[in-house]
Design a protein around this motif. Structure first.
Motif, PDB file in Angstrom:
ATOM      1  N   GLY A 163       1.290  -7.927  -6.566  1.00  0.00           N
ATOM      2  CA  GLY A 163       1.121  -9.273  -6.031  1.00  0.00           C
ATOM      3  C   GLY A 163       0.895  -9.281  -4.533  1.00  0.00           C
ATOM      4  N   THR A 164       0.844 -10.476  -3.973  1.00  0.00           N
ATOM      5  CA  THR A 164       0.616 -10.611  -2.542  1.00  0.00           C
ATOM      6  C   THR A 164       1.927 -10.779  -1.794  1.00  0.00           C
ATOM      7  OG1 THR A 164       0.338 -12.988  -2.773  1.00  0.00           O
ATOM      8  CG2 THR A 164      -1.660 -11.645  -2.873  1.00  0.00           C
ATOM      9  N   PHE A 165       1.840 -10.608  -0.484  1.00  0.00           N
ATOM     10  CA  PHE A 165       2.972 -10.743   0.441  1.00  0.00           C
ATOM     11  C   PHE A 165       4.137  -9.834   0.066  1.00  0.00           C
ATOM     12  CE2 PHE A 165       0.605 -14.733   0.552  1.00  0.00           C
ATOM     13  CZ  PHE A 165       0.166 -14.668   1.858  1.00  0.00           C
ATOM     14  N   ASN A 166       3.825  -8.597  -0.239  1.00  0.00           N
ATOM     15  CA  ASN A 166       4.863  -7.616  -0.574  1.00  0.00           C
ATOM     16  C   ASN A 166       4.603  -6.280   0.113  1.00  0.00           C
ATOM     17  OD1 ASN A 166       2.701  -6.661  -2.008  1.00  0.00           O
ATOM     18  ND2 ASN A 166       3.657  -6.751  -4.002  1.00  0.00           N
ATOM     19  N   ARG A 167       4.155  -6.326   1.324  1.00  0.00           N
ATOM     20  CA  ARG A 167       3.839  -5.141   2.116  1.00  0.00           C
ATOM     21  C   ARG A 167       5.093  -4.277   2.346  1.00  0.00           C
ATOM     22  NH1 ARG A 167      -0.061  -5.655   6.724  1.00  0.00           N
ATOM     23  NH2 ARG A 167      -0.742  -7.191   5.261  1.00  0.00           N
ATOM     24  N   PHE A 168       4.895  -2.962   2.400  1.00  0.00           N
ATOM     25  CA  PHE A 168       6.000  -2.030   2.660  1.00  0.00           C
ATOM     26  C   PHE A 168       6.113  -1.773   4.162  1.00  0.00           C
ATOM     27  CE2 PHE A 168       4.909  -0.612  -1.720  1.00  0.00           C
ATOM     28  CZ  PHE A 168       6.136  -0.858  -2.301  1.00  0.00           C
ATOM     29  N   PHE A 169       7.343  -1.743   4.665  1.00  0.00           N
ATOM     30  CA  PHE A 169       7.566  -1.493   6.085  1.00  0.00           C
ATOM     31  C   PHE A 169       8.292  -0.180   6.355  1.00  0.00           C
ATOM     32  CE2 PHE A 169       6.872  -6.016   5.898  1.00  0.00           C
ATOM     33  CZ  PHE A 169       6.085  -6.250   7.006  1.00  0.00           C
ATOM     34  N   GLY A 170       8.755   0.522   5.332  1.00  0.00           N
ATOM     35  CA  GLY A 170       9.483   1.753   5.560  1.00  0.00           C
ATOM     36  C   GLY A 170       9.429   2.655   4.354  1.00  0.00           C
ATOM     37  N   SER A 171       9.752   3.926   4.585  1.00  0.00           N
ATOM     38  CA  SER A 171       9.832   4.911   3.504  1.00  0.00           C
ATOM     39  C   SER A 171      10.899   5.925   3.883  1.00  0.00           C
ATOM     40  CB  SER A 171       8.483   5.613   3.299  1.00  0.00           C
ATOM     41  OG  SER A 171       8.149   6.380   4.429  1.00  0.00           O
ATOM     42  N   GLU A 172      11.489   6.528   2.910  1.00  0.00           N
ATOM     43  CA  GLU A 172      12.533   7.540   3.130  1.00  0.00           C
ATOM     44  C   GLU A 172      12.125   8.837   2.491  1.00  0.00           C
ATOM     45  OE1 GLU A 172      15.475   7.528   4.850  1.00  0.00           O
ATOM     46  OE2 GLU A 172      14.817   5.621   5.606  1.00  0.00           O
TER      47      GLU A 172
ATOM     48  N   THR B  45      -1.023   3.433  -7.356  1.00  0.00           N
ATOM     49  CA  THR B  45      -0.681   2.111  -7.873  1.00  0.00           C
ATOM     50  C   THR B  45       0.834   1.963  -7.855  1.00  0.00           C
ATOM     51  OG1 THR B  45      -0.624   2.935 -10.130  1.00  0.00           O
ATOM     52  CG2 THR B  45      -2.713   2.002  -9.361  1.00  0.00           C
ATOM     53  N   HIS B  46       1.289   0.731  -7.869  1.00  0.00           N
ATOM     54  CA  HIS B  46       2.724   0.462  -7.886  1.00  0.00           C
ATOM     55  C   HIS B  46       2.976  -0.733  -8.795  1.00  0.00           C
ATOM     56  CE1 HIS B  46       2.089  -2.893  -5.090  1.00  0.00           C
ATOM     57  NE2 HIS B  46       1.218  -2.079  -4.515  1.00  0.00           N
ATOM     58  N   PRO B  47       4.224  -0.945  -9.222  1.00  0.00           N
ATOM     59  CA  PRO B  47       4.517  -1.965 -10.230  1.00  0.00           C
ATOM     60  C   PRO B  47       4.464  -3.407  -9.745  1.00  0.00           C
ATOM     61  CG  PRO B  47       6.529  -0.891  -9.529  1.00  0.00           C
ATOM     62  CD  PRO B  47       5.392  -0.155  -8.886  1.00  0.00           C
ATOM     63  N   ASN B  48       4.231  -3.661  -8.476  1.00  0.00           N
ATOM     64  CA  ASN B  48       4.224  -5.029  -7.970  1.00  0.00           C
ATOM     65  C   ASN B  48       2.939  -5.285  -7.187  1.00  0.00           C
ATOM     66  OD1 ASN B  48       4.866  -7.582  -7.189  1.00  0.00           O
ATOM     67  ND2 ASN B  48       6.523  -6.993  -5.823  1.00  0.00           N
TER      68      ASN B  48
ATOM     69  N   LEU C 242       0.846  -1.188   0.000  1.00  0.00           N
ATOM     70  CA  LEU C 242       0.000   0.000   0.000  1.00  0.00           C
ATOM     71  C   LEU C 242       0.882   1.238   0.000  1.00  0.00           C
ATOM     72  CD1 LEU C 242      -2.735   1.445   0.393  1.00  0.00           C
ATOM     73  CD2 LEU C 242      -2.504   1.012   2.845  1.00  0.00           C
ATOM     74  N   ILE C 243       0.628   2.134  -0.945  1.00  0.00           N
ATOM     75  CA  ILE C 243       1.314   3.428  -1.013  1.00  0.00           C
ATOM     76  C   ILE C 243       0.239   4.500  -1.045  1.00  0.00           C
ATOM     77  CG2 ILE C 243       2.868   4.939  -2.312  1.00  0.00           C
ATOM     78  CD1 ILE C 243       3.975   2.414  -3.685  1.00  0.00           C
ATOM     79  N   GLN C 244       0.367   5.499  -0.162  1.00  0.00           N
ATOM     80  CA  GLN C 244      -0.570   6.607  -0.141  1.00  0.00           C
ATOM     81  C   GLN C 244       0.195   7.928  -0.169  1.00  0.00           C
ATOM     82  OE1 GLN C 244      -4.128   4.429   2.300  1.00  0.00           O
ATOM     83  NE2 GLN C 244      -3.462   6.382   3.038  1.00  0.00           N
ATOM     84  N   HIS C 245      -0.458   8.946  -0.723  1.00  0.00           N
ATOM     85  CA  HIS C 245       0.166  10.262  -0.847  1.00  0.00           C
ATOM     86  C   HIS C 245      -0.796  11.349  -0.373  1.00  0.00           C
ATOM     87  CE1 HIS C 245       1.440  13.946  -3.101  1.00  0.00           C
ATOM     88  NE2 HIS C 245       2.584  13.554  -2.578  1.00  0.00           N
ATOM     89  N   TRP C 246      -0.250  12.307   0.395  1.00  0.00           N
ATOM     90  CA  TRP C 246      -0.993  13.486   0.831  1.00  0.00           C
ATOM     91  C   TRP C 246      -0.582  14.642  -0.055  1.00  0.00           C
ATOM     92  CZ3 TRP C 246      -4.880  15.109   3.787  1.00  0.00           C
ATOM     93  CH2 TRP C 246      -4.914  16.440   4.203  1.00  0.00           C
ATOM     94  N   ASP C 247      -1.552  15.296  -0.715  1.00  0.00           N
ATOM     95  CA  ASP C 247      -1.261  16.395  -1.635  1.00  0.00           C
ATOM     96  C   ASP C 247      -1.526  17.766  -1.019  1.00  0.00           C
ATOM     97  OD1 ASP C 247      -4.020  16.628  -1.577  1.00  0.00           O
ATOM     98  OD2 ASP C 247      -4.310  16.050  -3.669  1.00  0.00           O
ATOM     99  N   GLY C 248      -1.742  17.806   0.278  1.00  0.00           N
ATOM    100  CA  GLY C 248      -2.043  19.055   0.962  1.00  0.00           C
ATOM    101  C   GLY C 248      -3.504  19.162   1.351  1.00  0.00           C
TER     102      GLY C 248
END
Length: 156
Positions: free
Chosen positions: A147-156, A142-145, A129-135
């Protein structure tokens, strides 16, 4: 009971409601008071109505523009993402996109007050899941992968 979620933030649970204590290197860098002088500051946060509220990530743009993300409900079963914003005076619960349950946000990163990113996962298969705040609103990207079992745990 105080629970360490990550090295830079804590949640302090009080009977019947939750209060949020954010102790972060970011806070010290931005000069939050009284944290900058080494003191603790307990600030009430909005209650979702669930007995379980979790915060996993925090990002500060300024002392009056801080984001915290996580989930509420039963993690892995009925969890719903939780987004809160600090305006320098109080925490508010921010509306987030409606997704299949369970879903949760695990990290947040801020570039500017109209460019904030949060990541995590949703659905029982652990879809990323990727979410963005635009103000003004949060949106799911959407993202290029997909599939399942590919959750994100961090962002920079």
């Amino acid at each position: 009971m105080k629970t360490t979620i990550a090295s830079t933030n804590y949640i302090h649970r009080l009977l019947g409601r939750s209060a949020l204590i954010l102790v972060s290197l970011l806070a010290v860098c931005f000069g939050f008071s009284p944290m900058a002088s080494g003191g603790w500051n307990v600030v009430s946060s909005p209650n979702t109505g669930s007995p379980n509220n979790y915060l996993f990530g925090v990002a500060a743009i300024a002392s009056n523009d801080v984001w915290a993300v996580g989930a509420y409900g039963v993690l892995g079963i009925t969890a719903q993402q939780l987004i809160e914003h600090w305006d320098g005076t109080r925490w508010t619960h921010v509306t987030s996109p409606s997704l299949a349950t369970p879903n949760e946000l695990l990290a947040v990163s801020s570039v500017a007050n109209n460019d904030v990113w949060a990541v995590g996962g949703y659905n029982s298969g652990g879809q990323a899941l990727i979410q963005h705040w635009d103000g003004s609103t949060w949106s799911v990207l959407t993202h290029p992968n997909p599939g399942t079992f590919n959750r994100f745990f961090g962002s920079e």
